[in-house]
Enzyme design. Structure first.
Site, PDB file in Angstrom:
ATOM      1  N   HIS A  77     -11.815  -2.378   2.607  1.00 55.25           N
ATOM      2  CA  HIS A  77     -10.759  -1.763   3.430  1.00 55.25           C
ATOM      3  C   HIS A  77     -11.338  -1.613   5.064  1.00 55.25           C
ATOM      4  CE1 HIS A  77      -8.983   1.918   5.557  1.00 55.25           C
ATOM      5  NE2 HIS A  77      -7.757   1.675   5.194  1.00 55.25           N
ATOM      6  N   ASP A 131       0.759  -1.253  -0.196  1.00 54.50           N
ATOM      7  CA  ASP A 131       0.254  -0.019  -0.030  1.00 54.50           C
ATOM      8  C   ASP A 131       0.914   1.222   0.058  1.00 54.50           C
ATOM      9  OD1 ASP A 131      -1.986   2.157   0.721  1.00 54.50           O
ATOM     10  OD2 ASP A 131      -2.844   1.161   2.190  1.00 54.50           O
TER      11      ASP A 131
END
Length: 371
Positions: free
Chosen positions: A292, A187
């Site tokens: 998420h 990420d």
């Protein structure tokens, strides 16, 4: 039975070691909880992120819920959307309404939405990023191998603070240490412009990483993700869109970009029902939905309930089945907010099957963290 009281709690707890992604360092973790209590004394809990003004908004619009029945959720949410555009506040309330109405029926939220498709979900260890005072050459291998020893079969590393010439060799070392059987993802938290993102993506594909998440900066406010239309044709999946707040924004994003994995957050996009709508939008386009989740126990429980309902992206369950993001960064709201720990074994987390969210909130901890 009507809702009698709406309470908001601003939770804050220090962390043992400051850490964070490419562009930030966190010395504490914050969360906002909302509790709806009905006339029978049943509670519904919701959670969202501590963005400025969210708690005050919940307190203000929460007055619209008093004296109303949680079962009328569509009407209530419609009225709340007229009262505010703050989608985080709406998300927390929507989760709490689902929790309360499911508890009144004595069923889990997944049963409320028609029954779960899975009882456990594969979790991936989501790192805290850069640990203050510790070089990533040491922290990334240590964190990843520790997660694998704990049973995880997939791990995500936060990257982007230093040039790729420094970070890519560390990632190559991590791949060597854990072998090819462990799925690895990264990420970048918006660290790159398009040319650098494509460069890093090509290198990660060579290292057999599963996805590159949010390589490009999002528009301030999280309303758009510019540049992602230029990330097609890569040999690694691109994941993004955790910051989008409405189904319309997700629809436009999926129409405009070749992003492979869409990542709605139940505490941002409007609650469990809206997350499932986004998952269907993704499925209609052959994209995966991997939510998420980077908050406390209420948010984690809500995400688990939602993931239990997401359709498989192929005919059979397998390596492309939905994954659960398991935050490994120090967070007392995740580890102490629920009275019972989440069950995790052989790389998979069980989806709570008790009423509502399936967890019991530790109210003593809530008072402590809100103090």
């Amino acid at each position: 039975m009507a809702i009698q009281r709406v309470e908001v709690f601003r939770l804050c707890q220090p962390v043992t070691a400051a850490a964070g992604p490419s562009g930030a360092t966190y010395r504490e973790r914050r969360s906002i909880l909302v509790r709806l209590r009905d006339g029978d004394g049943l509670d519904g809990w919701g959670e969202t992120y501590a963005r400025a003004g969210v708690a005050a908004t919940i307190e203000e619009i929460g007055e619209l819920l008093v004296g109303r029945d949680a079962a009328d959720i569509r009407t209530l949410i419609d009225e709340l959307r007229i009262a505010t555009a703050d989608q985080l506040a709406l998300s927390a309330i929507a989760i709490a309404l689902d929790d309360l109405r499911a508890r009144r029926l004595g069923v889990s939220i997944s049963a409320l939405y028609g029954g779960r498709r899975r009882d456990t979900v594969r979790g991936y260890a989501s790192s805290g990023g850069y640990v203050e005072g510790v070089d990533p050459e040491r922290s990334w291998p240590d964190e990843t191998t520790a997660a694998v020893r704990a049973g995880f079969t997939a791990c995500k590393i936060r990257i982007g603070r230093f040039p790729p010439t420094r970070e890519l060799p560390i990632l190559a070392n991590v791949r060597r240490l854990v072998g090819d059987e462990v799925d690895l993802m990264v990420d970048a938290n918006g660290a790159y412009a398009v040319p650098r993102a494509r460069e890093v993506a090509r290198a990660l594909a060579q290292l057999r990483f599963r996805w590159l998440e949010e390589p490009l900066i999002r528009h301030r406010g999280g309303l758009t993700y510019p540049g992602y239309e230029q990330l097609g044709g890569l040999d690694i999946a691109i994941a993004a869109a955790e910051g989008l707040e409405t189904r319309g924004a997700f629809d436009a994003f999926l129409n405009r970009t070749p992003v492979d994995i869409v990542q709605p957050d139940v505490a941002i996009c409007g609650g469990i029902g809206e997350l499932l709508f986004v998952a269907d939008l993704a499925a209609l386009r052959g994209r995966q939905c991997v939510p998420h989740a980077w908050g406390g126990a209420v948010l984690l429980a809500a995400t688990l309930q939602a993931i239990s309902l997401i359709p498989e992206p192929s005919e059979l369950a397998g390596p492309d089945s939905p994954l659960l993001e398991v935050d490994r960064f120090d967070n007392p709201m995740r580890t102490r907010l629920a009275s019972e720990p989440f069950a995790f074994a052989a790389g998979r987390m069980s989806i709570p099957d008790g009423p509502g969210l399936g967890i019991t909130v530790d109210e003593d901890f809530v008072r402590h963290a809100a103090g």
